[in-house]
Design a protein around this motif. Structure first.
Motif, PDB file in Angstrom:
ATOM      1  N   PRO A 250      46.515  30.534  61.163  1.00  0.00           N
ATOM      2  CA  PRO A 250      47.129  31.751  61.272  1.00  0.00           C
ATOM      3  C   PRO A 250      47.405  32.436  62.720  1.00  0.00           C
ATOM      4  N   ALA A 251      46.502  32.350  63.338  1.00  0.00           N
ATOM      5  CA  ALA A 251      46.540  33.050  64.640  1.00  0.00           C
ATOM      6  C   ALA A 251      47.358  32.412  65.601  1.00  0.00           C
ATOM      7  N   SER A 252      47.618  31.321  65.726  1.00  0.00           N
ATOM      8  CA  SER A 252      48.546  30.539  66.577  1.00  0.00           C
ATOM      9  C   SER A 252      49.895  29.927  65.993  1.00  0.00           C
ATOM     10  N   GLU A 279      47.519  25.663  53.892  1.00  0.00           N
ATOM     11  CA  GLU A 279      46.170  25.722  53.698  1.00  0.00           C
ATOM     12  C   GLU A 279      45.772  26.581  55.148  1.00  0.00           C
ATOM     13  N   LEU A 280      45.354  27.575  55.010  1.00  0.00           N
ATOM     14  CA  LEU A 280      44.883  28.326  56.177  1.00  0.00           C
ATOM     15  C   LEU A 280      43.431  28.016  56.753  1.00  0.00           C
ATOM     16  N   MET A 281      43.645  27.806  58.231  1.00  0.00           N
ATOM     17  CA  MET A 281      42.266  27.536  58.796  1.00  0.00           C
ATOM     18  C   MET A 281      41.422  28.704  58.430  1.00  0.00           C
ATOM     19  N   PRO A 282      39.846  28.613  58.559  1.00  0.00           N
ATOM     20  CA  PRO A 282      39.077  29.690  57.901  1.00  0.00           C
ATOM     21  C   PRO A 282      39.518  31.247  58.219  1.00  0.00           C
ATOM     22  N   PRO A 283      39.906  32.029  57.250  1.00  0.00           N
ATOM     23  CA  PRO A 283      40.376  33.418  57.498  1.00  0.00           C
ATOM     24  C   PRO A 283      39.251  34.477  57.557  1.00  0.00           C
ATOM     25  N   ALA A 284      37.924  34.109  57.341  1.00  0.00           N
ATOM     26  CA  ALA A 284      36.970  34.666  57.446  1.00  0.00           C
ATOM     27  C   ALA A 284      36.495  35.134  58.842  1.00  0.00           C
ATOM     28  N   HIS A 286      34.984  35.784  62.477  1.00  0.00           N
ATOM     29  CA  HIS A 286      34.110  34.841  63.469  1.00  0.00           C
ATOM     30  C   HIS A 286      34.317  35.505  64.715  1.00  0.00           C
ATOM     31  N   PRO A 287      33.184  35.501  65.366  1.00  0.00           N
ATOM     32  CA  PRO A 287      33.281  36.178  66.667  1.00  0.00           C
ATOM     33  C   PRO A 287      33.985  35.412  67.882  1.00  0.00           C
ATOM     34  N   PHE A 288      33.721  34.134  67.683  1.00  0.00           N
ATOM     35  CA  PHE A 288      34.430  33.362  68.793  1.00  0.00           C
ATOM     36  C   PHE A 288      35.796  32.774  68.426  1.00  0.00           C
ATOM     37  N   GLY A 289      37.029  33.175  68.955  1.00  0.00           N
ATOM     38  CA  GLY A 289      38.174  32.755  68.482  1.00  0.00           C
ATOM     39  C   GLY A 289      38.669  31.079  68.503  1.00  0.00           C
ATOM     40  N   GLY A 290      37.675  30.588  69.539  1.00  0.00           N
ATOM     41  CA  GLY A 290      37.640  29.158  69.861  1.00  0.00           C
ATOM     42  C   GLY A 290      37.193  28.323  68.838  1.00  0.00           C
ATOM     43  N   SER A 291      36.286  28.987  68.028  1.00  0.00           N
ATOM     44  CA  SER A 291      35.929  28.189  66.947  1.00  0.00           C
ATOM     45  C   SER A 291      37.003  27.926  65.944  1.00  0.00           C
ATOM     46  N   TRP A 292      38.207  28.584  65.821  1.00  0.00           N
ATOM     47  CA  TRP A 292      39.130  28.472  64.999  1.00  0.00           C
ATOM     48  C   TRP A 292      38.663  29.003  63.554  1.00  0.00           C
ATOM     49  N   GLY A 293      37.470  29.460  63.457  1.00  0.00           N
ATOM     50  CA  GLY A 293      36.981  30.122  62.216  1.00  0.00           C
ATOM     51  C   GLY A 293      35.992  29.386  61.439  1.00  0.00           C
ATOM     52  N   TYR A 294      35.525  28.411  62.196  1.00  0.00           N
ATOM     53  CA  TYR A 294      34.760  27.552  61.456  1.00  0.00           C
ATOM     54  C   TYR A 294      33.211  27.948  61.927  1.00  0.00           C
ATOM     55  N   GLN A 295      32.816  29.053  62.635  1.00  0.00           N
ATOM     56  CA  GLN A 295      31.439  29.646  62.830  1.00  0.00           C
ATOM     57  C   GLN A 295      31.629  31.005  62.426  1.00  0.00           C
ATOM     58  N   HIS A 519      44.449  19.106  61.623  1.00  0.00           N
ATOM     59  CA  HIS A 519      44.084  19.875  63.010  1.00  0.00           C
ATOM     60  C   HIS A 519      43.229  18.958  63.564  1.00  0.00           C
ATOM     61  N   ASP A 520      42.058  18.325  62.772  1.00  0.00           N
ATOM     62  CA  ASP A 520      41.029  17.409  63.691  1.00  0.00           C
ATOM     63  C   ASP A 520      41.532  16.273  64.284  1.00  0.00           C
ATOM     64  N   GLU A 521      42.604  15.792  63.902  1.00  0.00           N
ATOM     65  CA  GLU A 521      43.427  14.484  64.379  1.00  0.00           C
ATOM     66  C   GLU A 521      44.484  14.727  65.751  1.00  0.00           C
ATOM     67  N   VAL A 522      44.685  16.138  65.984  1.00  0.00           N
ATOM     68  CA  VAL A 522      45.475  16.390  67.092  1.00  0.00           C
ATOM     69  C   VAL A 522      44.708  17.490  68.206  1.00  0.00           C
ATOM     70  N   VAL A 523      43.656  17.404  68.255  1.00  0.00           N
ATOM     71  CA  VAL A 523      42.844  18.174  69.262  1.00  0.00           C
ATOM     72  C   VAL A 523      41.704  17.299  70.025  1.00  0.00           C
TER      73      VAL A 523
END
Length: 724
Positions: A250-252, A279-284, A286-295, A519-523
Motif C-alpha cells: 500500500p505504501a508504494s 492482498e495488502l502486504m502487512p498493514p500492521a 512496523h518500525p522499519f519501512g524496508g521490512s515492508w511490514g514483515y517485522q 513480491h518475493d519473486e520480483v525483488v
C-alpha cells in the motif's frame, strides 16, 4: 489533623514503580477521625482535594507526595486540584478512587488464554467508569515488579500513575479519568531483571508514525457501508468461486497516497482490471519501512504512515463497495527485538520462547513467539480475529508458516531440540495454527486463511477435526518455482525441462492451492517477471503473456504482484513503487506494456465468466490432460470442466515457431470450438497469429477423445477455446 505517614519501604516502592497495589496507599482511605487522601504528583507545586464544593489543601510530604485528612467518611466523588510551577492548574478525578474497570470474566478468559476479543480487555480503552469519563489502561506483564502508565497527560513523568496488579492473571490495570482518544502513552515497566523500560502497548490500536513509537488512545467513529458485501461473501465457498488476487504494497502502489487517497484510486483500478481480491502486504505497524511490514511491533494497529485506523477502515470499505475482497498479510512467525516493543517485555522472555534455541530466528534477526504459552497464543489468535471483525478483512495470508512448523528450520544440528516425540515438528505451533484457523472460520463467515508454506507438510488445508492445520488455501510454491525455471529457459532447451510445467498436476489436489507470482519473486536481484525470460523484448513479452494465460487456466487460484500486470521491466522497489510511467502516452514502448495490461484485464474477465476455470478447482474431475508429453513441441494442452460439464480447452505453445494445424482431441460436445483468448493478438502486442473462425470438430479421434480440432498455435502463446 496529622496524616498517617508512608513507611520508608512503601515510599521507595511507589517512587520506583515497584508497588503491586498502589491503590492501597494512594487515594482515599478511612483513618481515625476522618479520611486520609494521598496523591503522588511529582511535578506539582501544591495539591488540594475538592469535595462538597470546598477545597482542602494537602500537605507536601516530599518526593511528590501530598496528603491530608478530610473530616468525616470518604466522599463518594472528589477531585484533585493540582497547581504547577508554571501557574497552570488542573482539576481531575483521582485515579486511585476507582474500582478495577476490568471484570472477573475477562481476567478468567485471559488467564485461560481463551479471550477471543482480547483487544476489548487489554490496551487503552476510552470508557465511562463509575460515572466518570476516562481511559482504562490494561497490560499483560506477568513477571514485572511494577508497571506505570505515562504519556502526554503526565508530561511524560513516569512516576505519578503506578498501576495495580490484578493477581495471577499477570494483568496490570489503571483507570485514568479525563484521558481521551488522541492521548499519547507508554508503559514504564520495571522488569523482573530490575531494569526500567519504556514500552509501547502490545495491544495499542493506534500508534505514532514511525520512527516515533508512542501508543495512542483510540476510539473509532467509523460507520461502515459494506453490510451487503459481508452478508453475501459466505454464500459460495471460496474454493468453488473465482479468486484472482492483486497483491500490492500500500505504501508504494502510488507513493505518497494515504489510506483515504488509496480508497479513491485503488478500487477503481482493481475493478477495471477484473481482480476479485486485493492482498495488502502487512498493514500492521512496523518500525522499519524496508521490512515492508514483515517485522511487526504493533499487531493491533494499522501503520500510521498512511493514516489512522478509521482511514484504513475507509479503504477496506471502499474496496468492498466496489465488489473487491480484501486479504492482508499477517505475520505471527516472528517479531523484531526493539527494546520498546515486545522483546523481553517484562524483563523476561514473555512473548518469545525462553529457550534461545526456540526464540532466535536464525534468518531474520528476530524472535519467535512462544506458541506453547497460552497467553501468547491468545494474543495471536485474538489478533487474527481482530483484523477480520474490526477491519472487515476477508482473509489472512499467513506469512512464513514453514518457519513455524519445524524446530530445525534454518538450524544446524545442535542448534535445536526435538519435540517430546523425538521429531522435528513444532507441536506448539501446530496447535496454535489449528486454533487460529478454527477460531477465525467459526467466528467470521466467508473469511479465508491462506498459508505461505513451502514444504510438503501433510494437511495444510485439511480441516482441523481431521488432523489438518485448517487453512483454506496454501500457496503453491512448487508450481511457482518449477514454472519460472521453465520460463527462464531458451525455447530451444525447454523440451528438456517440460516436466516442470506438468509436475504440479501430480499433487494439484492434495491441497487447495493459490498460484503465487508475489513480491518475493520480483525483488532482491530476481528481476521483474518479464526479465526472467530469454530473448529480445518481443519474445520476453510474448513469454509473459503465454505464461499468464497458462497460469489463469491452471487449477488453483491466482495471485499477481503489482507492476507485473503491465510487464514493468525493473524489479520492485518499495521506494519507487510500480513503473506507471511506462504506460504514459509519451513513452516510446507504452503500447507494449498496455498490451500486457489489456491481456490481464481480459484474462480476469474471461476467467470470472467461465465456471470451468474455478468451479471445480479442488475436484480432479474438473481437469483432464489432452497432451502433457509434447515436450519436443513445447506444447501443453488440457481441459477444464464446470460443474455442468461445460469445458474450456487451454493450449500453450512455448516454442518460438508457429504450429499450423496442430491436432488436439476434444470432447464430442460441440460441432465447433471458438477462440476466446489468444495471447498473440495484435492488441496485446502479439504477432496476430489467431484462429478467427470457429474450428470445426473433426471426427478424427485424438488424445483419447472422440473428435479433434486443428488450431494454428501462435509462437510463445496460449490459446483458450470453448464450444462455439
Amino acid at each position: 489533623m496529622p496524616t498517617v505517614k508512608l513507611s520508608a519501604q512503601d515510599r521507595a516502592l511507589l517512587l520506583d514503580g515497584a508497588h503491586y497495589d498502589p491503590h492501597a496507599l494512594l487515594g482515599a482511605h478511612p483513618v481515625e477521625g476522618g479520611t486520609l487522601v494521598r496523591a503522588l504528583r511529582p511535578l506539582a507545586r501544591r495539591v488540594a482535594v475538592r469535595a462538597g464544593g470546598a477545597d482542602v489543601p494537602l500537605d507536601d510530604e516530599g518526593d511528590g507526595f501530598f496528603a491530608g485528612v478530610l473530616a468525616g467518611p470518604a466522599p463518594e466523588a472528589y477531585q484533585l486540584v493540582v497547581a504547577y510551577p508554571d501557574g497552570t492548574e488542573l482539576v481531575a478525578d483521582d485515579p486511585y478512587r476507582f474500582l478495577p474497570a476490568l471484570g472477573e470474566l475477562d481476567l478468567h478468559l485471559i488467564a485461560e488464554g481463551r479471550h477471543e476479543r482480547l483487544w476489548e480487555a487489554l490496551g487503552a480503552r476510552p470508557m465511562t467508569h463509575q460515572g466518570v469519563a476516562g481511559t482504562r489502561f490494561t497490560v499483560w506483564a506477568p513477571n514485572a515488579r511494577g508497571v506505570r502508565v505515562t504519556g502526554d497527560f503526565t508530561h511524560w513523568d513516569p512516576t505519578q500513575l503506578p498501576m495495580r496488579s490484578l493477581g495471577s492473571s499477570g494483568v496490570w490495570e489503571l483507570f485514568v479519568p479525563g484521558v481521551d482518544a488522541g492521548a499519547l502513552y507508554k508503559y514504564d515497566v520495571l522488569g523482573a531483571d530490575g531494569a526500567h523500560s519504556l514500552r509501547a502497548d502490545p495491544l495499542a490500536r493506534r500508534t505514532e508514525c514511525p520512527p516515533a513509537n508512542a501508543s495512542i488512545v483510540h476510539r473509532s467513529s467509523y460507520v461502515w457501508g459494506d453490510a451487503d458485501w459481508l452478508a453475501s461473501r459466505a454464500k459460495r465457498p471460496a474454493h468453488a468461486a473465482p479468486l484472482s488476487i492483486y497483491e500490492l504494497h500500500p505504501a508504494s502502489w502510488r507513493p505518497g497516497l494515504g489510506y483515504r487517497e488509496l480508497a479513491e484510486r485503488l478500487p477503481a483500478y482493481v475493478r477495471d482490471m477484473g481482480f476479485t481480491h486485493v492482498e495488502l502486504m502487512p498493514p500492521a505497524e512496523h518500525p522499519f519501512g524496508g521490512s515492508w511490514g514483515y517485522q511487526v511491533t504493533g499487531y493491533y494497529a494499522p501503520t500510521a504512515r498512511l493514516g489512522g485506523p478509521d482511514d484504513f477502515k475507509h479503504l477496506v470499505d471502499a474496496l468492498h463497495r466496489a465488489g473487491i475482497g480484501v486479504l492482508i498479510d499477517w505475520v505471527p512467525a516472528h517479531f523484531p527485538k526493539d527494546e520498546w516493543a515486545l522483546a523481553r517485555f517484562d524483563g523476561t522472555p514473555c512473548y518469545e520462547h525462553p529457550d534461545p534455541r526456540r526464540a532466535e530466528h536464525p534468518d531474520w534477526g528476530t524472535l519467535e513467539f512462544d506458541y506453547g504459552r497460552r497467553e501468547v497464543r491468545n494474543f495471536l489468535v485474538a489478533n487474527a480475529v481482530y483484523w477480520c471483525e474490526e477491519y472487515h478483512v476477508d482473509g489472512l495470508r499467513v506469512d512464513a508458516v514453514a518457519s513455524m512448523l519445524y524446530l530445525d528450520y534454518s538450524r544446524e544440528d545442535g542448534q535445536w531440540l526435538p519435540n517430546a516425540h523425538g521429531g522435528r515438528e513444532n507441536l506448539d505451533a501446530v496447535a496454535f495454527l489449528q486454533e487460529m484457523n478454527a477460531t477465525v472460520y467459526r467466528r467470521c463467515p466467508g473469511v479465508i486463511t491462506v498459508a505461505e508454506e513451502s514444504t510438503a507438510w501433510d494437511g495444510v488445508t485439511r480441516a482441523t477435526n481431521h488432523g489438518g492445520l485448517g487453512f483454506g488455501f496454501k500457496w503453491n510454491m512448487g508450481w511457482m518455482h518449477d514454472t519460472l525455471l521453465y520460463l527462464g529457459e531458451d525455447p530451444v532447451h525447454r523440451a528438456w525441462h517440460h516436466h516442470r510445467m506438468t509436475f504440479a498436476m501430480h499433487y494439484a489436489y492434495s491441497e487447495n492451492y493459490v498460484l503465487p507470482i508475489s513480491h518475493d519473486e520480483v525483488v532482491h536481484g530476481k528481476g521483474a517477471l518479464v526479465s526472467k525470460t530469454p530473448g529480445d523484448w518481443w519474445r520476453r513479452r510474448a513469454d509473459v503473456r503465454a505464461y499468464l494465460a497458462f497460469m489463469w487456466s491452471h487449477p488453483g487460484k491466482q495471485l499477481l504482484f503489482m507492476g507485473q500486470e503491465f510487464a514493468q521491466g525493473a524489479e520492485w522497489s518499495e521506494a519507487e513503487g510500480p513503473q506507471w510511467w511506462v504506460l504514459a502516452d509519451d513513452y516510446v514502448a507504452a503500447g507494449d506494456h498496455r498490451g500486457v495490461r489489456d491481456l490481464v484485464r481480459d484474462l480476469n474477465a474471461r476467467y470470472r465468466a467461465t465456471p470451468a476455470l474455478w468451479e471445480r478447482d479442488t475436484d480432479p474431475g474438473g481437469f483432464a490432460w489432452i497432451t502433457a508429453d509434447a515436450a519436443t513441441d513445447n506444447v501443453l494442452a488440457f481441459l477444464r470442466f464446470a460443474a455442468d460439464g461445460s469445458p474450456l480447452l487451454a493450449v500453450s505453445n512455448f516454442s518460438a515457431v508457429v504450429r499450423h494445424g496442430y491436432r488436439l482431441g476434444v470432447p464430442g460436445l460441440a460441432d465447433a470450438w471458438r477462440e476466446v483468448i489468444n495471447t498473440d493478438e495484435l492488441r496485446y502486442g502479439g504477432g496476430g497469429v489467431t484462429n478467427p473462425e470457429p474450428l470445426k470438430a473433426e471426427t478424427t479421434p485424438s488424445h483419447g477423445q472422440p473428435v479433434s480440432v486443428t488450431p494454428t498455435l501462435p509462437p510463445l502463446a496460449t490459446v483458450w477455446l470453448v464450444p462455439a
